[in-house]
Design an enzyme around this catalytic site. Structure first.
Site, mmCIF file in Angstrom:
data_model
loop_
_atom_site.group_PDB
_atom_site.id
_atom_site.type_symbol
_atom_site.label_atom_id
_atom_site.label_comp_id
_atom_site.label_asym_id
_atom_site.label_seq_id
_atom_site.Cartn_x
_atom_site.Cartn_y
_atom_site.Cartn_z
ATOM 1 N N GLU A 1 -14.936 -42.570 -39.715
ATOM 2 C CA GLU A 1 -14.463 -43.961 -39.809
ATOM 3 C C GLU A 1 -15.699 -44.786 -40.114
ATOM 4 O OE1 GLU A 1 -14.084 -47.426 -39.236
ATOM 5 O OE2 GLU A 1 -13.356 -47.225 -37.170
ATOM 6 N N VAL B 1 -24.658 -42.561 -42.979
ATOM 7 C CA VAL B 1 -24.722 -41.436 -42.037
ATOM 8 C C VAL B 1 -23.465 -40.573 -42.165
ATOM 9 C CG1 VAL B 1 -24.835 -40.783 -39.599
ATOM 10 C CG2 VAL B 1 -26.282 -42.632 -40.448
ATOM 11 N N GLY B 2 -22.316 -41.212 -42.381
ATOM 12 C CA GLY B 2 -21.069 -40.457 -42.552
ATOM 13 C C GLY B 2 -21.168 -39.466 -43.709
ATOM 14 N N GLU C 1 -21.461 -54.314 -47.264
ATOM 15 C CA GLU C 1 -21.042 -54.663 -45.907
ATOM 16 C C GLU C 1 -22.201 -55.382 -45.217
ATOM 17 O OE1 GLU C 1 -20.513 -51.458 -42.919
ATOM 18 O OE2 GLU C 1 -18.617 -52.446 -42.464
ATOM 19 N N GLY D 1 -19.298 -45.097 -37.802
ATOM 20 C CA GLY D 1 -20.594 -45.724 -38.042
ATOM 21 C C GLY D 1 -20.773 -46.014 -39.516
ATOM 22 N N SER D 2 -22.014 -45.964 -39.978
ATOM 23 C CA SER D 2 -22.309 -46.355 -41.353
ATOM 24 C C SER D 2 -21.852 -45.302 -42.353
ATOM 25 C CB SER D 2 -23.812 -46.592 -41.514
ATOM 26 O OG SER D 2 -24.511 -45.394 -41.271
ATOM 27 N N THR D 3 -21.535 -45.754 -43.553
ATOM 28 C CA THR D 3 -21.132 -44.852 -44.625
ATOM 29 C C THR D 3 -22.269 -43.884 -44.958
ATOM 30 O OG1 THR D 3 -19.550 -46.423 -45.494
ATOM 31 C CG2 THR D 3 -20.360 -44.781 -47.039
ATOM 32 N N LYS E 1 -21.663 -39.326 -27.677
ATOM 33 C CA LYS E 1 -22.921 -40.074 -27.693
ATOM 34 C C LYS E 1 -22.647 -41.534 -28.048
ATOM 35 C CE LYS E 1 -25.916 -40.877 -30.936
ATOM 36 N NZ LYS E 1 -26.256 -42.273 -30.584
HETATM 37 P P1 NAI Z 1 -25.410 -45.723 -37.817
HETATM 38 O O1 NAI Z 1 -24.358 -45.084 -38.655
HETATM 39 O O2 NAI Z 1 -26.817 -45.297 -38.011
HETATM 40 O O3 NAI Z 1 -25.041 -45.520 -36.265
HETATM 41 C C1 NAI Z 1 -23.775 -45.184 -35.762
HETATM 42 C C2 NAI Z 1 -23.910 -44.050 -34.762
HETATM 43 O O4 NAI Z 1 -24.386 -42.888 -35.429
HETATM 44 C C3 NAI Z 1 -24.917 -44.320 -33.647
HETATM 45 O O5 NAI Z 1 -24.447 -43.730 -32.459
HETATM 46 C C4 NAI Z 1 -26.160 -43.592 -34.138
HETATM 47 O O6 NAI Z 1 -27.032 -43.209 -33.112
HETATM 48 C C5 NAI Z 1 -25.557 -42.379 -34.800
HETATM 49 N N1 NAI Z 1 -26.389 -41.735 -35.821
HETATM 50 C C6 NAI Z 1 -27.360 -42.287 -36.593
HETATM 51 N N2 NAI Z 1 -27.879 -41.368 -37.430
HETATM 52 C C7 NAI Z 1 -27.207 -40.208 -37.196
HETATM 53 C C8 NAI Z 1 -27.288 -38.898 -37.752
HETATM 54 N N3 NAI Z 1 -28.125 -38.596 -38.732
HETATM 55 N N4 NAI Z 1 -26.446 -37.942 -37.286
HETATM 56 C C9 NAI Z 1 -25.553 -38.251 -36.320
HETATM 57 N N5 NAI Z 1 -25.449 -39.450 -35.748
HETATM 58 C C10 NAI Z 1 -26.267 -40.438 -36.183
HETATM 59 O O7 NAI Z 1 -25.267 -47.292 -38.021
HETATM 60 P P2 NAI Z 1 -26.388 -48.410 -37.728
HETATM 61 O O8 NAI Z 1 -27.703 -47.947 -38.285
HETATM 62 O O9 NAI Z 1 -26.310 -48.767 -36.298
HETATM 63 O O10 NAI Z 1 -25.855 -49.633 -38.586
HETATM 64 C C11 NAI Z 1 -26.114 -49.711 -39.985
HETATM 65 C C12 NAI Z 1 -24.938 -50.324 -40.701
HETATM 66 O O11 NAI Z 1 -23.826 -49.460 -40.626
HETATM 67 C C13 NAI Z 1 -24.438 -51.627 -40.120
HETATM 68 O O12 NAI Z 1 -25.180 -52.709 -40.578
HETATM 69 C C14 NAI Z 1 -23.018 -51.650 -40.598
HETATM 70 O O13 NAI Z 1 -22.957 -52.120 -41.926
HETATM 71 C C15 NAI Z 1 -22.615 -50.187 -40.579
HETATM 72 N N6 NAI Z 1 -21.863 -49.832 -39.356
HETATM 73 C C16 NAI Z 1 -20.518 -49.662 -39.430
HETATM 74 C C17 NAI Z 1 -19.794 -49.398 -38.286
HETATM 75 C C18 NAI Z 1 -18.320 -49.222 -38.313
HETATM 76 O O14 NAI Z 1 -17.662 -49.498 -37.327
HETATM 77 N N7 NAI Z 1 -17.745 -48.714 -39.380
HETATM 78 C C19 NAI Z 1 -20.419 -49.321 -36.977
HETATM 79 C C20 NAI Z 1 -21.858 -49.451 -37.002
HETATM 80 C C21 NAI Z 1 -22.512 -49.718 -38.166
HETATM 81 MG MG MG Z 2 -28.611 -46.120 -38.655
#
Ligand code: NAI
Ligand code: MG
Length: 491
Positions: free
Chosen positions: A269, A251-252, A400, A247-249, A195
């Site tokens: 990651e 959600v991780g 971050e 993605g974000s810590t 996804k």
């Molecule tokens: P996010 O963690 O919500 O999104 C990343 C991915 O996870 C997207 O594909 C999203 O649709 C998916 N996702 C969201 N909620 C989920 C869930 N409950 N279960 C499974 N998948 C889910 O990150 P977001 O909201 O886009 O960004 C928020 C902050 O996170 C950013 O401001 C940044 O600080 C950090 N971030 C860090 C990243 C990295 O490369 N380590 C990448 C993106 C964001």
């Molecule tokens: Mg998010």
């Protein structure tokens, strides 16, 4: 007038240099009005759709599917079917051929992909052209090479595929993160449901056409688009054997809680707050370039961005001055212009987050500097920003920001640098700038970070494992280490 001032007068900061526009053509890519989900080698009609836009102009680009439970069910079913129906038992040398084909096709179609990546994500074309695309192809080439050598990589351990991998990726490097996830999974004989992030689905959808050209058997790779709900449906699906998440810590952590006790394999990651540490014996001008590349590359939307700059006190003043002068030469604007250094912020949501944290920095007492630059009226933009007078307790030094915002702190001794650098819940990357090799090794041993760059920053190579300590996650991607999460062993 002192000698120094006079000299400066004669070399003014080149603020008013103007470049002619050098736009890359967007006609090299054709975008459909609407996309479905790519399941079992075919396009599934989506029950619900949403609009994906260009963050630099807010112009709608296409409608894409909001994946529902039934779409995820079908994608996992297709992946399971393809796994059982020959993919997992195909000789590694045969799987490698598909990966080599995908790599070559990405190279051939690099320009098209680069333009689409910049349109949908906002990053400068020179970055998608020179970094994202070459590295994406390199990942497929690299893991193609491992596909028939798994027994050599893990001798006497009988490596076998895990099964169906659910992969969830972010919006900062959409195609590159797809490659990091899909290449090792396929090399090891797994099938995939991936996804893309909700704001950047288009290069993943174009990638489905590469899969068709490569004649990858249907169901080996399935792409379902949608937001966090779609991601959660993949994580929860009982027939998925392994989850890989970037993605974000926040959600991780939720995913880790959800998967506890299920026996599903997991790699995470997550975020970062990297220390970029500059010693007084460094090559100053090179360090300034490294600092700029560390934090303004990809608008600072980089998990391993060098967002905390630690400067040895004795050189703080000249270094900050050089850095500010360098910032005045950064060109912020149209991502498709080949002269652009800093493109658009990926989404309105991310822009709000950056603004909130920058306001907190000002509020807490840090000193802000932004070079004079005119931001476009439409779209999401943020000027490159440097904060000085930052205390370690400030939010801008702790959280971050994921934007083009640098916090500068100082130190006196190497011990102090290590202590301050490690004073963070994260541990993804770090940088050290010094002439002394022995100091590089001394620092690298003590920094709690998955990657430590020496006299460079934000360098990536498919043969080099990447991943975090602490709240930056666990598991490694890249290198031989990157195969392990996609394998089962006899032990
Ligand atoms: P996010 O963690 O919500 O999104 C990343 C991915 O996870 C997207 O594909 C999203 O649709 C998916 N996702 C969201 N909620 C989920 C869930 N409950 N279960 C499974 N998948 C889910 O990150 P977001 O909201 O886009 O960004 C928020 C902050 O996170 C950013 O401001 C940044 O600080 C950090 N971030 C860090 C990243 C990295 O490369 N380590 C990448 C993106 C964001
Ligand atoms: Mg998010």
């Amino acid at each position: 007038m002192s000698e120094l001032d006079r000299k400066r007068d004669r070399t003014p900061a080149p603020q008013d240099w103007t470049y002619a526009p050098a736009p890359e053509s967007r006609d090299v890519v054709s975008i459909a009005e609407q996309y479905g989900h790519f399941v079992g080698g075919e396009w599934l009609e989506p029950a619900e759709t949403y609009e994906t836009i260009s963050p630099s102009s807010e112009e709608p680009l296409a409608r894409v599917g909001q994946g529902m439970q039934q779409d995820v069910d079908r994608a996992v079913g297709a992946a399971r079917g393809a796994f059982a129906d020959g993919w997992s038992s195909l000789p590694g040398s045969e799987r490698a051929k598909y990966l080599f084909r995908i790599a070559r096709l990405l190279q051939e179609r690099a320009r098209e992909f680069a333009v689409l990546e910049s349109l949908n994500g906002g990053k400068p074309i020179k970055e998608s052209r020179d970094v994202d695309l070459p590295l994406a192809a390199a990942h497929f080439f690299y893991y193609a090479g491992w596909a028939d050598k798994l027994e050599y990589a893990f001798p006497n351990r009988r490596p076998r595929a895990v099964g169906v991998a659910g992969q969830i990726i972010p919006w900062n490097f959409p195609l590159l993160m797809l490659s990091w996830k899909i290449a090792p999974a396929l090399a090891c004989g797994n099938t995939v449901v991936l996804k893309p992030a909700e704001t950047t689905p288009l290069t993943a959808l174009l990638f489905c056409d590469v899969l068709r050209q490569a004649e990858l058997p249907p169901g080996v790779v399935n792409i379902v688009t949608g937001d966090g709900r779609t991601g959660a449906a993949i994580v929860e699906h009982p027939d998925v054997d392994k989850i890989a998440f970037t993605g974000s810590t926040e959600v991780g952590k939720a995913i880790q809680r959800q998967l506890a006790g299920t026996g599903k394999k997991l790699t995470l990651e997550l975020g970062g707050k990297a220390a970029n540490i500059v010693f007084d014996d460094c090559a100053l001008d090179q360090a300034v370039e490294g600092i700029v590349n560390g934090i303004y590359f990809n608008q600072g939307h980089v998990c391993c961005a060098g967002s905390r700059l630690f400067v040895q006190e004795s050189i703080a003043e000249p270094l900050i001055e050089k850095l500010k002068r360098r910032l005045t030469t950064l060109r912020v604007g149209d991502p498709l212009d080949k002269n652009t250094d800093v493109g658009a912020i990926n989404s309105a949501m991310q822009l709000d987050k950056i603004k909130e944290l920058v306001a907190a920095g000002v509020e807490e007492g840090a000193e802000i500097y932004q070079p004079p630059c005119t931001l476009p009226e439409k779209g999401y933009w943020f000027a490159p920003t440097v904060f000085t007078n930052v205390a370690q307790s400030y939010r801008i030094a702790q959280e971050e920001i994921f934007g083009p915002v640098l916090s500068v702190l100082t130190f006196r001794t190497p011990e102090e640098a290590v202590e301050k650098a490690n004073n963070t819940p994260y541990g993804l990357s770090a940088g050290v700038w010094t002439e002394k090799g022995s100091r590089i090794l001394w620092m690298a041993q003590r920094l709690r970070a998955g990657v430590v760059w020496a006299n460079t920053f934000n360098r990536f190579d498919p043969s080099s494992p990447f991943g975090g300590y602490k709240e930056s996650g666990f598991g490694r991607e890249g290198g031989r280490h990157g195969l392990e999460p996609y394998l089962r062993f006899d032990e």
